[in-house]
Design an enzyme around this catalytic site. Structure first.
Site, mmCIF file in Angstrom:
data_model
loop_
_atom_site.group_PDB
_atom_site.id
_atom_site.type_symbol
_atom_site.label_atom_id
_atom_site.label_comp_id
_atom_site.label_asym_id
_atom_site.label_seq_id
_atom_site.Cartn_x
_atom_site.Cartn_y
_atom_site.Cartn_z
ATOM 1 N N GLU A 98 -47.950 17.702 -40.509
ATOM 2 C CA GLU A 98 -47.729 16.933 -39.284
ATOM 3 C C GLU A 98 -48.721 17.431 -38.240
ATOM 4 O O GLU A 98 -48.957 18.637 -38.136
ATOM 5 C CB GLU A 98 -46.294 17.136 -38.800
ATOM 6 C CG GLU A 98 -45.968 16.562 -37.444
ATOM 7 C CD GLU A 98 -44.554 16.921 -36.998
ATOM 8 O OE1 GLU A 98 -44.347 17.108 -35.779
ATOM 9 O OE2 GLU A 98 -43.647 17.039 -37.864
ATOM 10 N N GLU B 77 -46.932 16.760 -27.156
ATOM 11 C CA GLU B 77 -45.510 16.689 -26.842
ATOM 12 C C GLU B 77 -45.322 17.278 -25.450
ATOM 13 O O GLU B 77 -46.125 18.082 -24.987
ATOM 14 C CB GLU B 77 -44.672 17.479 -27.840
ATOM 15 C CG GLU B 77 -44.718 16.973 -29.262
ATOM 16 C CD GLU B 77 -43.928 17.870 -30.192
ATOM 17 O OE1 GLU B 77 -42.772 17.528 -30.506
ATOM 18 O OE2 GLU B 77 -44.467 18.926 -30.597
#
Length: 476
Positions: A141, A146
Site C-alpha cells: 500500500e 493522510e
C-alpha cells in the site's frame, strides 16, 4: 518597465473587458516537464464518472472506523468532488461518508500520482489519498497523503509491505501550514527503486526500501474514527468535506531503458526489462557493445514462450516504431517451427490489451552468424495509455536453437500527449463565452473553483490566469 493590466472592478466585469484583456501563462496546466499525462479526472458535469470510479457501499470493518460508506456521500458540483462525512445513523453506524476507487477502471505500475485537495478538520476526521494493488490485494500500500482532523498542520506519508500476518510500514509525519484552509497538491513519484512524497511540488519524504512492484489503483476516502485519529467528540463539527479539484496520473516520458542489454538486472536478466520463460543477458553475439539478450527454448514439447518486454507511456493516434537486431549462430540455429516475434502491444489505463502489431524478426530460414534487422510500425489505437515493445521466442514444438537480440529502439514520431483544457470551465468539451460566465459566477460567490491558479486563495490574479488560459485555447 511595468506590465500594463486592464482595470477590473471588484464587483462587475463586462464581457467586453474580458474579451480585450489576457495575461500570464496557462493556469493549472496538467503538463509537467519529463512526464506524460495518461489518466485524469477534472470532475466536470454533475456527478463523478462511473467509467473512472467505483463508489463503495459498505460498513468498513477495519481500523475500528465508525462510518458507513455510501454512494450518495460523494457528489460533484462546479468541478469539485465533495466526499462528505456526516453524523447520521445508518445501518448500525453513527456516521456516513464515501470511499471511491479506480479498481477495474485504471491502474498503473510506477509514475506520478497527484491530486489537488482541500482537507477537512475536526477530531476523529481521517481523509486519505492512496494506492492499492490491482487486482485487489494487501499489502503493499502507498499512502500518498493522510491527515487527522485535529492536527490540520500535519501530513502522514507511509507505505506498507510484507504479508497480511506480518505487515511492515515505513513513513513520517510532516508539519506545514494549515491544510484545511486552502487547496494543496499532493503527489508521489514512484519508480522501481524509489518513492518520493511531494506537497505543492516540493519533495518532503523519500524511501528506497521495499518499493512495490505491482500495478496499483487510486483511492480517495474520508473515514470517521479509527485507530489513527481516534473517535469524534461532541465538539467535532459535521458535516465535514474532503474537496478534490482533480486527480492526475503521469508516466515518465523517458526513452527506452537499457536498449542494448548492457546493464545486468536480477537473476542474470537484463535490467529495466521484464523477462519471462528462458530469457537472460548474454555476452554472446552482441550487435554492439558487449552484451545481448539471449532467448532459448524450454526443455520439452511446446508451445512455450520466452521473452522480454518494456512499456512506455503512449496516447491514441501516435505512430510508434520498434526496431531490433537478431541473430542465430550455426552452432545453435533455430529449429524449424521456432521463431522470434518483434511486437508492439497496446494497453489501456486499466491494463487491458487493446491491440497487437507484430513482425517475425528471426526464424529457421534466417541467415546464420549475422545480425538481421527487423522493424514494426503501428498507430496507437483508441484508449491506448501504454505501448509495449516485446521480443518473444515462440517455441511451437521441441526446444531447439537460441536467438540473440540487441539494440532495440522504441519511439513515437507524432507526439500527442493527453491534455485537459483548464479554461473549459463547464466541461462542455470546448470553449465558449459561457465558460467565462461560469468562472465569474464561481469567483464572485467565493466558490473554491474561483481559485483558478491554486495560489493564495481567490484573488484578482485568478481572473488574469483564467483569461490567459481561455485565450490560449484548448490544444488537446
Amino acid at each position: 518597465m511595468s506590465n500594463p493590466r486592464c482595470s477590473i472592478s471588484a464587483q462587475i466585469i463586462t464581457v467586453s473587458v474580458l474579451l480585450g484583456c489576457a495575461a500570464g501563462a496557462l493556469a493549472q496546466s496538467p503538463e509537467l516537464p519529463g512526464w506524460r499525462l495518461v489518466w485524469a479526472d477534472e470532475f466536470p458535469g454533475t456527478t463523478y464518472s462511473p467509467n473512472n470510479w467505483n463508489a463503495e457501499n459498505v460498513a468498513w470493518p477495519y481500523n475500528n472506523e465508525l462510518e458507513f460508506y455510501l454512494l450518495q456521500q460523494a457528489t460533484v458540483s462546479d468541478g469539485i468532488l465533495d466526499i462528505k462525512a456526516e453524523r447520521r445513523n445508518y445501518n448500525g453506524r453513527n456516521y456516513v461518508s464515501a470511499r471511491l476507487n479506480t479498481s477495474g477502471h485504471f491502474s498503473q505500475q510506477y509514475g506520478r500520482f497527484e491530486a489537488r485537495i482541500k482537507m477537512p478538520i475536526g477530531q476523529g476526521i481521517w481523509p486519505a489519498f492512496w494506492l492499492l494493488p490491482e487486482p485487489l490485494a494487501w499489502p503493499p500500500e502507498i499512502d500518498i497523503v493522510e491527515m487527522i482532523g485535529n492536527l490540520p498542520n500535519t501530513l502522514y506519508f507511509t507505505h506498507h509491505w510484507g504479508t497480511v500476518s506480518n505487515v511492515m510500514s515505513h513513513g513520517i509525519t510532516y508539519t506545514g501550514p494549515n491544510y484545511t484552509t486552502e487547496y494543496h497538491r499532493y503527489a508521489v513519484e514512484w519508480s522501481g527503486s524509489r518513492i518520493d512524497w511531494i506537497v505543492d511540488d516540493v519533495v518532503r519524504f523519500s524511501t528506497t526500501a521495499n518499493v512495490p512492484q505491482v500495478p496499483m489503483h487510486v483511492l480517495l476516502n474520508l473515514a470517521v474514527g479509527g485507530n489513527l485519529p481516534g473517535n469524534p467528540t461532541p465538539a467535532t463539527v459535521f458535516p465535514q468535506s474532503m474537496l478534490v479539484d482533480w486527480v492526475r496520473v503521469y508516466m515518465r516520458d523517458a526513452a527506452l531503458l537499457n536498449p542494448g542489454f548492457e546493464t545486468l538486472g536480477t537473476g542474470n536478466t537484463p535490467a529495466s526489462w521484464v523477462s519471462f520463460g528462458n530469457a537472460q543477458q548474454s555476452t554472446t553475439a552482441p550487435n554492439s557493445g558487449t552484451k545481448s539478450a539471449q532467448l532459448n527454448g524450454i526443455a520439452g514439447s511446446g508451445p512455450y514462450y520466452s521473452g522480454i518486454f518494456q512499456d512506455l507511456p503512449a496516447s491514441p493516434g501516435q505512430a510508434w516504431t520498434a526496431t531490433a537486431f537478431g541473430q542465430h549462430i550455426s552452432a545453435s540455429r533455430l529449429v524449424s517451427g521456432n521463431y522470434v516475434d518483434l511486437k508492439i502491444e497496446w494497453y489501456n489505463s486499466a491494463g487491458q490489451q487493446v491491440g497487437v502489431d507484430a513482425v517475425m524478426a528471426l526464424s529457421n530460414t534466417s541467415p546464420t552468424d549475422t545480425f538481421v534487422p527487423s522493424s514494426v510500425q503501428a498507430i496507437a489505437p483508441a484508449s491506448t495509455a501504454r505501448a509495449r515493445v516485446a521480443i518473444i521466442y515462440v517455441q511451437t514444438g521441441a526446444a531447439g536453437g537460441t536467438a540473440y537480440m540487441d539494440d532495440v529502439t522504441f519511439s513515437y514520431s507524432t507526439p500527442g500527449p493527453i491534455q485537459t483544457c483548464a479554461a473549459d470551465y463547464n466541461g462542455s468539451g470546448g470553449l465558449s463565452v459561457q465558460d467565462i460566465f461560469d468562472f465569474l459566477a464561481a469567483y464572485f460567490s467565493s466558490n473554491p473553483r474561483g481559485d483558478f491558479n491554486g495560489v493564495a486563495g481567490i484573488t484578482v490574479q485568478d481572473i488574469f490566469d483564467f483569461l490567459a488560459s481561455y485565450f490560449a485555447g484548448c490544444t488537446g
